[in-house]
Design a protein around this motif. Sequence first.
Motif, short mmCIF file in Angstrom:
data_model
loop_
_atom_site.label_atom_id
_atom_site.label_comp_id
_atom_site.label_asym_id
_atom_site.label_seq_id
_atom_site.Cartn_x
_atom_site.Cartn_y
_atom_site.Cartn_z
N UNK A 666 10.64 7.87 -8.72
CA UNK A 666 10.06 9.17 -9.07
C UNK A 666 8.54 9.06 -9.29
N UNK A 667 8.11 7.90 -9.76
CA UNK A 667 6.68 7.69 -9.97
C UNK A 667 5.95 7.58 -8.61
N UNK A 668 6.60 6.93 -7.65
CA UNK A 668 6.00 6.85 -6.31
C UNK A 668 5.93 8.25 -5.68
N UNK A 669 6.97 9.05 -5.90
CA UNK A 669 6.92 10.43 -5.38
C UNK A 669 5.74 11.18 -5.99
N UNK A 670 5.58 11.02 -7.29
CA UNK A 670 4.45 11.67 -7.96
C UNK A 670 3.12 11.17 -7.41
N UNK A 671 3.02 9.86 -7.25
CA UNK A 671 1.76 9.28 -6.77
C UNK A 671 1.43 9.78 -5.37
N UNK A 672 2.43 9.84 -4.52
CA UNK A 672 2.19 10.30 -3.15
C UNK A 672 1.72 11.75 -3.13
N UNK A 673 2.40 12.58 -3.87
CA UNK A 673 2.08 14.01 -3.84
C UNK A 673 0.72 14.30 -4.47
N UNK A 674 0.35 13.59 -5.51
CA UNK A 674 -0.86 13.93 -6.26
C UNK A 674 -2.12 13.21 -5.74
N UNK A 675 -1.97 12.35 -4.75
CA UNK A 675 -3.14 11.63 -4.24
C UNK A 675 -3.42 11.96 -2.77
N UNK A 676 -3.02 13.15 -2.38
CA UNK A 676 -3.37 13.60 -1.05
C UNK A 676 -4.84 14.01 -1.01
N UNK A 677 -5.55 13.64 0.04
CA UNK A 677 -6.95 13.99 0.19
C UNK A 677 -7.05 15.22 1.09
N UNK A 678 -7.56 16.29 0.53
CA UNK A 678 -7.68 17.53 1.29
C UNK A 678 -9.06 17.61 1.93
N UNK A 679 -9.17 18.40 2.97
CA UNK A 679 -10.47 18.61 3.60
C UNK A 679 -10.79 17.54 4.62
N UNK A 680 -12.05 17.52 5.06
CA UNK A 680 -12.48 16.59 6.09
C UNK A 680 -12.50 15.15 5.62
N UNK A 681 -12.47 14.27 6.59
CA UNK A 681 -12.41 12.83 6.29
C UNK A 681 -13.75 12.32 5.79
N UNK A 682 -13.69 11.47 4.78
CA UNK A 682 -14.86 10.74 4.29
C UNK A 682 -14.39 9.37 3.83
N UNK A 683 -15.12 8.29 4.17
CA UNK A 683 -14.71 6.95 3.74
C UNK A 683 -15.22 6.57 2.36
N UNK A 684 -15.66 7.54 1.57
CA UNK A 684 -16.20 7.24 0.24
C UNK A 684 -15.13 6.56 -0.62
N UNK A 685 -15.54 5.80 -1.65
CA UNK A 685 -14.58 5.01 -2.44
C UNK A 685 -13.47 5.85 -3.09
N UNK A 686 -13.80 7.04 -3.58
CA UNK A 686 -12.78 7.86 -4.25
C UNK A 686 -11.72 8.30 -3.25
N UNK A 687 -12.14 8.84 -2.12
CA UNK A 687 -11.19 9.30 -1.10
C UNK A 687 -10.39 8.12 -0.55
N UNK A 688 -11.07 7.01 -0.27
CA UNK A 688 -10.38 5.84 0.27
C UNK A 688 -9.35 5.33 -0.74
N UNK A 689 -9.68 5.36 -2.02
CA UNK A 689 -8.74 4.92 -3.04
C UNK A 689 -7.52 5.80 -3.11
N UNK A 690 -7.72 7.10 -3.01
CA UNK A 690 -6.58 8.02 -3.02
C UNK A 690 -5.66 7.78 -1.83
N UNK A 691 -6.26 7.58 -0.65
CA UNK A 691 -5.44 7.31 0.53
C UNK A 691 -4.69 5.99 0.38
N UNK A 692 -5.36 4.98 -0.19
CA UNK A 692 -4.71 3.68 -0.35
C UNK A 692 -3.48 3.79 -1.26
N UNK A 693 -3.64 4.50 -2.36
CA UNK A 693 -2.51 4.62 -3.29
C UNK A 693 -1.40 5.48 -2.68
N UNK A 694 -1.75 6.55 -2.00
CA UNK A 694 -0.74 7.39 -1.36
C UNK A 694 0.03 6.60 -0.30
N UNK A 695 -0.66 5.76 0.47
CA UNK A 695 0.01 4.97 1.50
C UNK A 695 0.87 3.88 0.90
#
Length: 890
Positions: A666-695
Amino acid sequence: MREGSSPLIRREDYTAPAYWIRSVDLTFDLDPAKTLVVNRMQVERNPAVAAQALRLDGEELNLTRVLVNGDSVSFRVENQQLVLDNLPETPFTLEVRTTCAPEKNTQLSGLYTSGGGFFTQCEAEGFRRITYFLDRPDVMATFSVTLKADATKYPVLLSNGNLVEQGTLDGGKHYAKWVDPHPKPSYLFALVAANLVCREQKIRARSGREHLLQVYVRAGDLDKTEHAMNSLIASVAWDEARFGLSLDLDRFMIVAVSDFNMGAMENKGLNIFNTKYVLANPATATDADYAGIESVVGHEYFHNWTGNRITCRDWFQLSLKEGLTVFRDQEFSQDLVHSPSARAVKRIEDVRTLRQHQFPEDAGPMAHPVRPDSYVEINNFYTATVYDKGAEVVRMMQTLVGRDGFARGMTLYFQRHDGQAVTCDDFAQAIADANPGSALATHLAIFKRWYSQAGTPRVQARGHYNADARTYTLELSQQGLPSPGQPTKEPWVIPVAMGLIGPRGEHLPLQLVGEDAPVGTERVLVLHEERQRYEFTGLDVEPVPSLLRGFSAPVLLEDHLSDADLLHLLAHDADPFNRWEAGQRLALNRLLGAIRTGQALHLDAAYIEAMRSVLRHPTLDAAFKELVLTLPSEGYLAEQLEEVDPQRIHQVREAARLQLAQALHHDWEWAFETHQVRGGYSPDPVSAGQRALANLALAYLCLGASVTHDPVWPGRTYQRFKDATNMTDRLGALSALVNSHAELAEAALQRFHALFRDEALVIDKWFALQAAASEKDGRVFARARQLLSHPDFSLRNPNRARSLITALCFMNPAAFHRTDAAGYVFWADRVLELDAINPQLAARVARAMDRWKQLAEPYRSAAREAIARVAARAELSNDVREIVTRALAD
């Protein structure tokens, strides 16, 4: 070069050259089958060396003429050297005419062809494959280069320095003349002649001088160069701001080529790059690719000063430029981010790389000091020790003198040595001299053992709290284990950054007995003897020590902390590195316990709850959470064991992954849903971190579904794979399917290949993902062996060869180390095949067997047999023979 052509080269045998080459005028008439090279050199005797013959290095050259001051002279060729006797006492002009065949050069060293163009790679000893020369780094000359080629086939003609003339010639040819005003060794020479397109950007330095920056790529790839250009601009600005070092040429060029043995090369003003470290857009490159480009572009640009303006006296000093420049590119990437946590993520990633690659090297048959004492083939010493451990040595210097003190040392280094070829000792002396009274200056002789002693020091730490005296006594000791050629070790200088944490998570003031007052809550202890004691006073509570903060030294630390202590550090340590380290050690303790005892792994409630707390933590960065929740690799686990059963390690680690997947579902489900990056792509550390945790969450959700046979998450993952708007998310979803062996994995792999069949770097990812996938019932090894016959696979392209062979042999122990020895047969066959084409690449693959002696039976005997089979080949390059001979040595 074949066996017997290269003797053992020893650092102690260094002598200055008998001649200097002051200037070089090169003319190339470029033709793939037969390129003519006219080399006019201004030569003079070195008065400090006794008179002797001039010996110029050469390899696979057809010599047609030798002139001295315009007259033909007698000469001879001995052991691939052009030898000239009875030369003038006064400076003279030497002209050498040769031809070579670039299209036959599969070694990718010297002048070669790729994709219909001409390219060069001269480090370390490739220039001798272009023309006869004193091919050694301490011979520095100014270069003038004229390139002639077919104007239609090769419209772009580039070399080092500044373009001074260009025009047309008869027969549909054209020419360009380049002059580099800065003396350089031959390994920094470069030329490019190809049909390329260019992204340009003019910038203005702080001095007001204008510079032209250019990134050249093949037609069709221009849209993938923006990030590389931005990284180059940032690199120029950072070096000016941090160290006061400015670009010293009118222009700076980067050229991308798909056939390249390394990541990139810092040729003066004309950097030649592997396409992997230039090309990126959101559809084809991952966040890791973007970070890699930023780092490598920075690294090669920073070489303009640390490597080019000041270079190595000899190749034993390789870390003078590489270790220092790795440190500089690490600092660059850290300085580009603005939060302490993002800086910490970068540091953790660098240390993880060091432990996974350099620590095993330090413990294996190829162990060598940061400054090696001998070699047969210098290409074999472009190693993690020279680069990554060398960077840690430089970092320790900065720790011992402070950031400002290190900047002063760099300034003094350039004041003393600009335009020279020098040694590691010269660099260390400059940093120490600029900081008199520092720990580095005080202990410089001992500190320099980091350059001369191989192996990873082991540091033991034991603490005792005396409640009555309100003191905490910390005892540190160090030990160096034997390594090849070095049975005993003397103490190193080891900076130990540390703090003390109280029972409520408070960071306690640090006051040593004898001091008048506390000195903050963090300090650096300098361990320079075998054993030292430190007594802290004024402590009303028993602390938990936080040692080696920020990984302040490249050592193995044994601090004897309990599980409760580690859980306390994970929850409260202000140092993000040690917080991550506590989480890793909690995992290691459990995994190694099961591996050693042979019992089934059971992740206890305390550990599970600690991981849940990290995952759900409201303020920790997503990138940091992803690092904590990623289990130690199978390779790193193996390094903690005296005897290694790769299959047992794989079973235990997979069991841990599955338990984390199920317990935290259930924690992984929460992590996946709450760490989606919306909008256009950017490789900045915050966005990259969110994608890493979601993946990561997606990978665990698919893994859990593989046991429960729930189709929901594999189905959602396949949909995410199809709908992804960037490569990070698309590859993350594909990886989750492949590594959980989901039924949809095959369809996804086929779709991925169809989407990107024309994108070479993406197809490299496709091969690598399959070869490195979690092994199950031998399927992954069987797939890797089948992929050798895939129409898109080729051993001649280093990127493609690495994508399959390196991924299997280095990154997938369970698939590679098989009880039937098929993995070792695969390895031996590939090493021998590659050695006939590209010895440098073959030697890299050969290193997969460095640690064979640590394997349990039946792996150990089978591995030795495979290595012996390679060593028995009569026609074997020096590159590979040195590796396998040292591996087999007792």
